[in-house]
Scaffold this active site. Sequence first.
Site, PDB file in Angstrom:
ATOM      1  N   GLY A  43      73.345  46.513  39.463  1.00 51.26           N
ATOM      2  CA  GLY A  43      72.273  46.347  38.496  1.00 51.26           C
ATOM      3  C   GLY A  43      71.125  45.579  39.095  1.00 51.26           C
ATOM      4  O   GLY A  43      71.231  45.026  40.203  1.00 51.26           O
ATOM      5  N   PRO A  44      70.017  45.516  38.397  1.00 53.35           N
ATOM      6  CA  PRO A  44      68.851  44.774  38.898  1.00 53.35           C
ATOM      7  C   PRO A  44      69.158  43.293  39.038  1.00 53.35           C
ATOM      8  O   PRO A  44      70.118  42.779  38.444  1.00 53.35           O
ATOM      9  CB  PRO A  44      67.780  45.032  37.820  1.00 53.35           C
ATOM     10  CG  PRO A  44      68.264  46.216  37.053  1.00 53.35           C
ATOM     11  CD  PRO A  44      69.753  46.173  37.119  1.00 53.35           C
ATOM     12  N   PRO A  45      68.370  42.572  39.835  1.00 55.49           N
ATOM     13  CA  PRO A  45      68.576  41.120  39.958  1.00 55.49           C
ATOM     14  C   PRO A  45      68.375  40.405  38.628  1.00 55.49           C
ATOM     15  O   PRO A  45      67.499  40.757  37.829  1.00 55.49           O
ATOM     16  CB  PRO A  45      67.504  40.700  40.980  1.00 55.49           C
ATOM     17  CG  PRO A  45      67.150  41.942  41.710  1.00 55.49           C
ATOM     18  CD  PRO A  45      67.306  43.062  40.733  1.00 55.49           C
ATOM     19  N   THR A  76      77.006  37.940  38.344  1.00 56.77           N
ATOM     20  CA  THR A  76      77.852  36.813  38.726  1.00 56.77           C
ATOM     21  C   THR A  76      78.436  36.125  37.495  1.00 56.77           C
ATOM     22  O   THR A  76      79.605  35.716  37.478  1.00 56.77           O
ATOM     23  CB  THR A  76      77.043  35.812  39.562  1.00 56.77           C
ATOM     24  OG1 THR A  76      76.510  36.481  40.704  1.00 56.77           O
ATOM     25  CG2 THR A  76      77.917  34.655  40.019  1.00 56.77           C
ATOM     26  N   HIS A  90      35.305  45.984  29.559  1.00 60.99           N
ATOM     27  CA  HIS A  90      36.460  46.592  30.228  1.00 60.99           C
ATOM     28  C   HIS A  90      37.686  46.588  29.317  1.00 60.99           C
ATOM     29  O   HIS A  90      38.350  47.623  29.130  1.00 60.99           O
ATOM     30  CB  HIS A  90      36.751  45.819  31.521  1.00 60.99           C
ATOM     31  CG  HIS A  90      37.869  46.403  32.339  1.00 60.99           C
ATOM     32  ND1 HIS A  90      37.654  47.228  33.398  1.00 60.99           N
ATOM     33  CD2 HIS A  90      39.224  46.266  32.234  1.00 60.99           C
ATOM     34  CE1 HIS A  90      38.805  47.584  33.926  1.00 60.99           C
ATOM     35  NE2 HIS A  90      39.784  46.989  33.238  1.00 60.99           N
ATOM     36  N   GLU A  91      38.007  45.439  28.738  1.00 63.46           N
ATOM     37  CA  GLU A  91      39.205  45.342  27.893  1.00 63.46           C
ATOM     38  C   GLU A  91      39.034  46.112  26.596  1.00 63.46           C
ATOM     39  O   GLU A  91      39.997  46.677  26.071  1.00 63.46           O
ATOM     40  CB  GLU A  91      39.534  43.880  27.620  1.00 63.46           C
ATOM     41  CG  GLU A  91      39.836  43.051  28.864  1.00 63.46           C
ATOM     42  CD  GLU A  91      40.968  43.606  29.687  1.00 63.46           C
ATOM     43  OE1 GLU A  91      41.862  44.283  29.124  1.00 63.46           O
ATOM     44  OE2 GLU A  91      40.969  43.388  30.912  1.00 63.46           O
ATOM     45  N   HIS A 128      40.018  49.697  27.311  1.00 64.78           N
ATOM     46  CA  HIS A 128      41.470  49.878  27.306  1.00 64.78           C
ATOM     47  C   HIS A 128      41.986  49.971  25.866  1.00 64.78           C
ATOM     48  O   HIS A 128      42.796  50.861  25.540  1.00 64.78           O
ATOM     49  CB  HIS A 128      42.152  48.693  28.005  1.00 64.78           C
ATOM     50  CG  HIS A 128      42.121  48.759  29.499  1.00 64.78           C
ATOM     51  ND1 HIS A 128      42.525  49.854  30.211  1.00 64.78           N
ATOM     52  CD2 HIS A 128      41.729  47.830  30.420  1.00 64.78           C
ATOM     53  CE1 HIS A 128      42.405  49.616  31.497  1.00 64.78           C
ATOM     54  NE2 HIS A 128      41.909  48.399  31.660  1.00 64.78           N
ATOM     55  N   ASP A 182      44.084  48.542  37.827  1.00 62.38           N
ATOM     56  CA  ASP A 182      44.263  49.734  36.996  1.00 62.38           C
ATOM     57  C   ASP A 182      44.343  50.989  37.853  1.00 62.38           C
ATOM     58  O   ASP A 182      45.183  51.868  37.616  1.00 62.38           O
ATOM     59  CB  ASP A 182      43.110  49.861  35.997  1.00 62.38           C
ATOM     60  CG  ASP A 182      43.030  48.658  35.060  1.00 62.38           C
ATOM     61  OD1 ASP A 182      44.085  48.049  34.803  1.00 62.38           O
ATOM     62  OD2 ASP A 182      41.918  48.335  34.599  1.00 62.38           O
TER      63      ASP A 182
END
Length: 636
Positions: free
Chosen positions: A219-221, A226, A442-443, A446, A518
Amino acid sequence: MTRQASTPPTRDTGTPTAPPSPPAWRHWLWLVALVAFVVLLFFLPSGQPGPTTSKLTYSQLLADASAHKVDTITIRSDGSATGDLKNGKPYETVIPAQAGQGFLDKLQADGVQITGTTHGGSAGSTILTLVLLLAPFLIFGYLWWRLSQGATSRMSGAAGVARSRARLFDEERPGTSFADVAGYEGAKAEVKELVDFLQHPDRYTGAGAVPPRGVLMVGPPGTGKTLLARAVAGEASVPFFSVTGSSFVEMFVGVGAARVRDLFQEARKRAPAIIFMDEVDAIGSRRSGSSALVSNDEREQTLNQLLAEMDGFDPATGIVVLAATNRPDVLDPALLRPGRFDRQVVIPLPTLVDRRAILAVHVRAKKLDPGVDLDAVARGTPGFSGADLANLANEAAIVAVRAGRTVLSAGDFEEARDRIILGRREGSNVLLPEEKHAVAVHEAGHALVAVYADKADPVSKVTILPAGQALGATQQLPLIERHLYGEDFLQDTLAVLLGGRSSELVVLGQGSTGATNDLAKATDLASKMVREFGLSSSLGPVGYPADGGAFLDGSKGLSTRPYAEETQAMVDAEVQRLLRQAEERATALIKAHRDELDHLVELLLAHETVDGADVYALAGLPAPENRPTEGAAPLP
């Protein structure tokens, strides 16, 4: 319960190189000590008067006393006597035992001061003499012992290299249980069978079932591999050997194999037991082929020994090997075959329900405001691992302490999440007025594209407050946990990613460096759509996945290109086509809703942060249902 680590004893010392023998001249040290003792015995001055003392015979003493030359006399019980003459010179003599009382009467009549004593020299001088006489034996004996001990320590040190570095937790010591592992019910159900086997092996042998010899958790870290292994040991109440893959590797060839033998030997003595190997890919990577230019003999010998041990011990002895890795794609196939690691347990990133349970565990010792909704916090953290959620709870507590509070509020979790995802929040005064306006444009681009796109994730918050390397952020919050992404969703995501740049081109008439991230994300997503997902009509249903770990980010690594230059040119053309189509779509949406864009820019300049509900109200659309009031994820 307390857990104390101890190193198990070893019987297999490997084949260390013998250290050099001690020097032969060390045996002459005793002869040197004996000679020094004799020299000191004859030449060391005693505690008696020095060489300037006059030695008088008994007759001379009587004559000097009669001539009134003797001032004092000290008579000892052994017949020796010392004293001073009238001229101040000391003397010594021996008085015969037949002298008797008459000798004393004569001395007294001659005016000599008589003193008697029962011992010889002082105790201090006697002890000093003994120490000086024994000093040669002590000094040279110590040197001889050090030379012998040095050879012994070198021998034991070379042999100790082959000892296993595993930490042993005895059966009464592991305190972790499955209750400490929140969520992951499927993974816990898999490993609970191991506990049942270790506690009731007869149930399996009676039915003819062979329990798994090894279980590989992948699995991912940060997903708790453990922790789950420790929970197995805690529930089973058996000895638990914990070791990392890198602890087997040393600079000496053969040491790793010896440590593997030692580890399994000690586990057999304490069976039933569990051996847990964390980061097993350190020794379990694929072995080099005959055509390999570079090979690692030490690692391959260690792996061969591990394969032999896992294939050799009796399954009925009650030894289970647990291993964890986030790189299962690099493991040797011989390690994964049935009979070694029979079972693989995938521990993925937690789902929404799992994140809610994990958060509940990490906030047990914290005071929460009644307004904190852990469901909303969990929904705002898609893609977070268990370690990330623990860090989130800790960062929220730090934010509360920084504000002088001991009770955590909903805003603390929101600020902590932004701190983890984006970085430390800066004030808007770090931007120039024209930069602040450009970031707002810009935002706003989006946000509006995300609002008007049918399949895009809903907008949760828009801000122009710089944080980390981001000058602003448009955060989207998925309403559901997606596991399958359609082509329409991916195309809308591309349009949202390019909405900021399109807004700059429409309003400002030029692009800026603010779209760098982006463009990189959009290009990466479009490349995957063409190369991996088969969503290109020109290239067709082919897939060329990038190299990299199954649970690691392989996009940042080097990848080989299993196709021709002509195919690469087609891939580049298709990626460019998808990006241009997304940009044209985003530009069209912004031009069609220019008034809404300008109003949103004004709101951002006035308030710096605008909630998603206000964005939908400004666009004249209803806010998505079941959207939590807080919590969000950044743009994908």
